[in-house]
Design a protein around this motif. Structure first.
Motif, PDB file in Angstrom:
ATOM      1  N   ALA A   1      21.897  76.208  16.956  1.00 18.29           N
ATOM      2  CA  ALA A   1      20.848  76.976  16.272  1.00 18.29           C
ATOM      3  C   ALA A   1      19.514  76.896  16.990  1.00 18.29           C
ATOM      4  CB  ALA A   1      20.698  76.481  14.829  1.00 18.29           C
ATOM      5  N   SER A   2      19.310  75.832  17.761  1.00 15.92           N
ATOM      6  CA  SER A   2      18.057  75.697  18.502  1.00 15.92           C
ATOM      7  C   SER A   2      18.041  76.524  19.784  1.00 15.92           C
ATOM      8  CB  SER A   2      17.823  74.221  18.855  1.00 15.92           C
ATOM      9  OG  SER A   2      18.790  73.762  19.796  1.00 15.92           O
ATOM     10  N   GLN A   3      19.198  77.110  20.144  1.00 14.53           N
ATOM     11  CA  GLN A   3      19.307  77.803  21.422  1.00 14.53           C
ATOM     12  C   GLN A   3      19.581  79.299  21.298  1.00 14.53           C
ATOM     13  OE1 GLN A   3      22.308  75.750  23.709  1.00 14.53           O
ATOM     14  NE2 GLN A   3      21.386  73.742  23.349  1.00 14.53           N
ATOM     15  N   ARG A   4      20.219  79.721  20.196  1.00 15.02           N
ATOM     16  CA  ARG A   4      20.598  81.131  20.092  1.00 15.02           C
ATOM     17  C   ARG A   4      20.814  81.503  18.632  1.00 15.02           C
ATOM     18  NH1 ARG A   4      26.617  80.834  22.900  1.00 15.02           N
ATOM     19  NH2 ARG A   4      27.576  79.392  21.411  1.00 15.02           N
ATOM     20  N   PRO A   5      20.847  82.823  18.340  1.00 13.74           N
ATOM     21  CA  PRO A   5      21.028  83.259  16.956  1.00 13.74           C
ATOM     22  C   PRO A   5      22.459  83.058  16.465  1.00 13.74           C
ATOM     23  CG  PRO A   5      20.977  85.147  18.431  1.00 13.74           C
ATOM     24  CD  PRO A   5      20.639  83.945  19.272  1.00 13.74           C
ATOM     25  N   SER A   6      22.639  83.203  15.159  1.00 14.90           N
ATOM     26  CA  SER A   6      23.988  83.103  14.588  1.00 14.90           C
ATOM     27  C   SER A   6      24.846  84.291  15.004  1.00 14.90           C
ATOM     28  CB  SER A   6      23.907  83.053  13.059  1.00 14.90           C
ATOM     29  OG  SER A   6      23.155  81.943  12.629  1.00 14.90           O
ATOM     30  N   TRP A   7      24.222  85.462  15.160  1.00 17.31           N
ATOM     31  CA  TRP A   7      24.916  86.653  15.629  1.00 17.31           C
ATOM     32  C   TRP A   7      23.908  87.595  16.269  1.00 17.31           C
ATOM     33  CZ3 TRP A   7      24.288  86.027  10.249  1.00 17.31           C
ATOM     34  CH2 TRP A   7      23.417  86.922   9.648  1.00 17.31           C
ATOM     35  N   TRP A   8      24.425  88.615  16.942  1.00 17.87           N
ATOM     36  CA  TRP A   8      23.610  89.647  17.566  1.00 17.87           C
ATOM     37  C   TRP A   8      23.972  90.992  16.947  1.00 17.87           C
ATOM     38  CZ3 TRP A   8      25.307  85.326  19.740  1.00 17.87           C
ATOM     39  CH2 TRP A   8      24.513  84.640  20.670  1.00 17.87           C
ATOM     40  N   ASN A   9      22.991  91.853  16.753  1.00 22.25           N
ATOM     41  CA  ASN A   9      23.258  93.251  16.449  1.00 22.25           C
ATOM     42  C   ASN A   9      23.408  94.000  17.772  1.00 22.25           C
ATOM     43  OD1 ASN A   9      23.022  93.251  13.511  1.00 22.25           O
ATOM     44  ND2 ASN A   9      20.871  92.753  13.872  1.00 22.25           N
ATOM     45  N   ALA A  10      24.367  94.904  17.838  1.00 21.05           N
ATOM     46  CA  ALA A  10      24.607  95.638  19.090  1.00 21.05           C
ATOM     47  C   ALA A  10      24.886  97.102  18.771  1.00 21.05           C
ATOM     48  CB  ALA A  10      25.777  95.028  19.853  1.00 21.05           C
ATOM     49  N   GLN A  11      24.281  97.986  19.545  1.00 22.06           N
ATOM     50  CA  GLN A  11      24.470  99.423  19.350  1.00 22.06           C
ATOM     51  C   GLN A  11      25.463  99.964  20.363  1.00 22.06           C
ATOM     52  OE1 GLN A  11      21.013 101.984  19.898  1.00 22.06           O
ATOM     53  NE2 GLN A  11      21.680 103.259  18.177  1.00 22.06           N
ATOM     54  N   ILE A  12      26.344 100.844  19.911  1.00 20.96           N
ATOM     55  CA  ILE A  12      27.299 101.487  20.810  1.00 20.96           C
ATOM     56  C   ILE A  12      26.575 102.556  21.615  1.00 20.96           C
ATOM     57  CG2 ILE A  12      29.406 102.857  20.939  1.00 20.96           C
ATOM     58  CD1 ILE A  12      30.317 101.514  18.369  1.00 20.96           C
ATOM     59  N   VAL A  13      26.632 102.416  22.940  1.00 20.47           N
ATOM     60  CA  VAL A  13      25.951 103.374  23.815  1.00 20.47           C
ATOM     61  C   VAL A  13      26.938 104.262  24.562  1.00 20.47           C
ATOM     62  CG1 VAL A  13      23.900 101.934  24.064  1.00 20.47           C
ATOM     63  CG2 VAL A  13      25.791 101.654  25.684  1.00 20.47           C
ATOM     64  N   ALA A  14      28.220 103.930  24.515  1.00 20.20           N
ATOM     65  CA  ALA A  14      29.264 104.779  25.107  1.00 20.20           C
ATOM     66  C   ALA A  14      30.572 104.464  24.404  1.00 20.20           C
ATOM     67  CB  ALA A  14      29.392 104.545  26.613  1.00 20.20           C
ATOM     68  N   HIS A  15      31.372 105.506  24.178  1.00 20.53           N
ATOM     69  CA  HIS A  15      32.661 105.324  23.498  1.00 20.53           C
ATOM     70  C   HIS A  15      33.620 106.382  24.024  1.00 20.53           C
ATOM     71  CE1 HIS A  15      35.714 105.192  20.324  1.00 20.53           C
ATOM     72  NE2 HIS A  15      35.201 104.033  19.939  1.00 20.53           N
ATOM     73  N   GLU A  16      34.678 105.934  24.696  1.00 21.57           N
ATOM     74  CA  GLU A  16      35.613 106.860  25.339  1.00 21.57           C
ATOM     75  C   GLU A  16      37.035 106.546  24.889  1.00 21.57           C
ATOM     76  OE1 GLU A  16      37.337 107.985  29.788  1.00 21.57           O
ATOM     77  OE2 GLU A  16      35.713 106.519  29.567  1.00 21.57           O
ATOM     78  N   ARG A  17      37.710 107.549  24.367  1.00 26.51           N
ATOM     79  CA  ARG A  17      39.121 107.398  24.013  1.00 26.51           C
ATOM     80  C   ARG A  17      39.971 107.616  25.259  1.00 26.51           C
ATOM     81  NH1 ARG A  17      39.961 108.651  18.406  1.00 26.51           N
ATOM     82  NH2 ARG A  17      42.203 108.892  18.803  1.00 26.51           N
ATOM     83  N   ARG A  18      40.647 106.571  25.706  1.00 22.58           N
ATOM     84  CA  ARG A  18      41.505 106.675  26.879  1.00 22.58           C
ATOM     85  C   ARG A  18      42.917 107.139  26.512  1.00 22.58           C
ATOM     86  NH1 ARG A  18      39.461 103.491  31.255  1.00 22.58           N
ATOM     87  NH2 ARG A  18      37.210 103.872  31.224  1.00 22.58           N
ATOM     88  N   ARG A  19      43.262 106.939  25.247  1.00 22.94           N
ATOM     89  CA  ARG A  19      44.560 107.342  24.719  1.00 22.94           C
ATOM     90  C   ARG A  19      44.383 107.478  23.218  1.00 22.94           C
ATOM     91  NH1 ARG A  19      50.084 103.917  25.859  1.00 22.94           N
ATOM     92  NH2 ARG A  19      49.433 102.965  23.903  1.00 22.94           N
ATOM     93  N   PHE A  20      45.369 108.016  22.528  1.00 22.59           N
ATOM     94  CA  PHE A  20      45.203 108.218  21.085  1.00 22.59           C
ATOM     95  C   PHE A  20      44.960 106.904  20.354  1.00 22.59           C
ATOM     96  CE2 PHE A  20      49.597 106.999  21.378  1.00 22.59           C
ATOM     97  CZ  PHE A  20      49.892 106.381  20.171  1.00 22.59           C
ATOM     98  N   ASP A  21      45.440 105.789  20.938  1.00 24.27           N
ATOM     99  CA  ASP A  21      45.313 104.502  20.254  1.00 24.27           C
ATOM    100  C   ASP A  21      44.503 103.486  21.066  1.00 24.27           C
ATOM    101  OD1 ASP A  21      47.084 104.118  22.331  1.00 24.27           O
ATOM    102  OD2 ASP A  21      48.530 102.953  21.148  1.00 24.27           O
ATOM    103  N   MET A  22      43.677 103.968  21.977  1.00 23.86           N
ATOM    104  CA  MET A  22      42.967 103.046  22.859  1.00 23.86           C
ATOM    105  C   MET A  22      41.584 103.607  23.198  1.00 23.86           C
ATOM    106  SD  MET A  22      44.458 101.404  26.366  1.00 23.86           S
ATOM    107  CE  MET A  22      45.937 100.895  25.464  1.00 23.86           C
ATOM    108  N   ALA A  23      40.588 102.731  23.166  1.00 24.39           N
ATOM    109  CA  ALA A  23      39.223 103.150  23.483  1.00 24.39           C
ATOM    110  C   ALA A  23      38.543 102.103  24.358  1.00 24.39           C
ATOM    111  CB  ALA A  23      38.414 103.357  22.200  1.00 24.39           C
ATOM    112  N   VAL A  24      37.643 102.581  25.184  1.00 25.82           N
ATOM    113  CA  VAL A  24      36.749 101.723  25.961  1.00 25.82           C
ATOM    114  C   VAL A  24      35.340 102.020  25.472  1.00 25.82           C
ATOM    115  CG1 VAL A  24      35.807 101.234  28.247  1.00 25.82           C
ATOM    116  CG2 VAL A  24      38.263 101.637  27.968  1.00 25.82           C
ATOM    117  N   MET A  25      34.648 100.992  25.031  1.00 19.93           N
ATOM    118  CA  MET A  25      33.305 101.223  24.501  1.00 19.93           C
ATOM    119  C   MET A  25      32.312 100.265  25.153  1.00 19.93           C
ATOM    120  SD  MET A  25      33.411  99.686  20.631  1.00 19.93           S
ATOM    121  CE  MET A  25      33.411  97.911  20.315  1.00 19.93           C
TER     122      MET A  25
END
Length: 370
Positions: free
Chosen positions: A134-158
């Protein structure tokens, strides 16, 4: 504290399977109703994780050098759930009550004392690790999706951008939480080495019945926000070994190995690297084009695709990854990194051992259902 007595007792209790975790959480929430909101609505995955963690802790209770780092990581990782020092005695009381119930007539004052002493020691280690973290970093980070690509119907790279600097090592993983599945954290490996712009790539395959992966693949888009927990994992690249490298990736198990590959690419004198990338069908080789472009400019890198469930023609080798690596050479003088489904990892590690590669040169990671 009698380590063998603890092991024997837990083996007896564990025979009752999922009922043990169900009793534990029922007791915990009855005693402490306010704690229920810290957990997901669906508890099946949480119950599995509890039993897995308890099993690992008990199996290593007499091996502190291996146990303590695992327990410290648990303490750090539980910060994202809002766990505080005051919660540990409440959890301990329900744990002992559960063990007492399923031990039946074999329960004794000695067992009660052993379990209490063991739990108090473990909780002390977890609390201290969480406090330092706790003295070094937060409990969690908020992160925004800046790219999202469907490589297949059941697979994505984000690609996501955390709201604060996010330090990690290539090969590590992070737990993700999406707004539609609150408190259902699932682990995914970063697919890139750290970048100056702080962005992170994730490779996500939809798991049928999984609560989180369908949201990541089908429901999220650019501009949406997710949460990231702290990085974990020890499948990291040993830059000091000087040996050539063997990377074996099954499906989206490619992600941490691609991060390691980028780390190697940044070195002034990269070692020789063979990357075997496997899937059941050709269209499962979702990142092959990018890997082949990298190999075309990097003479130290050889990329070998493999397909197990049908004839890929000239596009790839035919067979399981365990079989294909056996056909392409001897790997005794390499460092091996293996990631994929549990079955793929187990088969590949067994083949590497048969070929003479020692366990101290094999690092593994198994991705879980999500």
């Amino acid at each position: 504290m009698d380590a063998q007595r603890l092991k024997d007792n837990f083996a007896q209790v564990a025979q009752h399977g999922d009922a043990v975790a169900l009793f534990f959480y029922s007791d915990l929430f009855l005693r402490n109703p306010r704690l229920r909101e810290m957990f997901p609505v669906g508890m099946s995955h949480q119950r599995d994780r509890l039993l897995g963690a308890l099993g690992r802790i008990v199996s290593q209770v007499d091996n502190l050098p291996d146990l303590v780092p695992f327990v410290q990581q648990l303490g750090r990782d539980h910060r994202k759930f809002g766990v505080e020092a005051l919660h540990y005695p409440e959890v301990g009381a329900s744990l002992v009550a559960t063990l007492r119930y399923y031990s039946g007539p074999s329960w004794s004052e000695e067992l009660a004392r052993d379990w209490t002493d063991a739990y108090n020691l473990l909780s002390k280690v977890m609390i201290e690790a969480a406090h330092e973290d706790a003295s070094q970093r937060p409990s969690w980070w908020n992160a925004q999706i800046v790219a999202h690509e469907r490589r297949r119907f059941d697979m994505a790279v984000m690609r996501v951008l955390p709201d604060r600097p996010f330090a990690y090592q290539p090969g590590q993983a992070v737990s993700l939480e999406v707004p539609a599945r609150m408190r259902m954290w699932r682990y995914y490996s970063m697919a890139n080495a750290p970048r100056p712009d702080n962005t992170l790539d994730f490779h996500v395959q939809l798991i049928d019945g999984g609560p989180v992966s369908p949201v990541l693949v089908r429901a999220l888009s650019v501009g949406d926000w997710i949460k990231l927990g702290p990085p974990i994992g020890t499948m990291t690249y040993d830059e000091r070994s000087g040996r050539d490298v063997l990377l074996v990736a099954g499906s989206t198990g490619l992600a941490p190995l691609k991060a390691i590959l980028e780390q190697i690419d940044a070195r002034p004198n990269p070692p020789r690297v063979h990357l075997f990338f496997g899937a059941r069908y050709v269209d499962g080789l979702y990142d092959l084009d990018e890997l082949q472009k990298m190999a075309a400019r990097a003479p130290w890198l050889t990329v070998i695709p493999a397909v197990s469930d049908h004839d890929p023609g000239p596009a790839a080798e035919r067979g399981t990854l365990a079989d294909v690596i056996g056909q392409f050479g001897m790997w005794q003088n390499h460092d091996a990194y293996v990631c994929g489904s549990p079955a793929m990892v187990e088969a590949t590690v067994a083949r590497l051992r048969q070929m003479g590669l020692s366990d101290d040169r094999i690092r593994t990671d198994k991705y879980a259902d999500a």
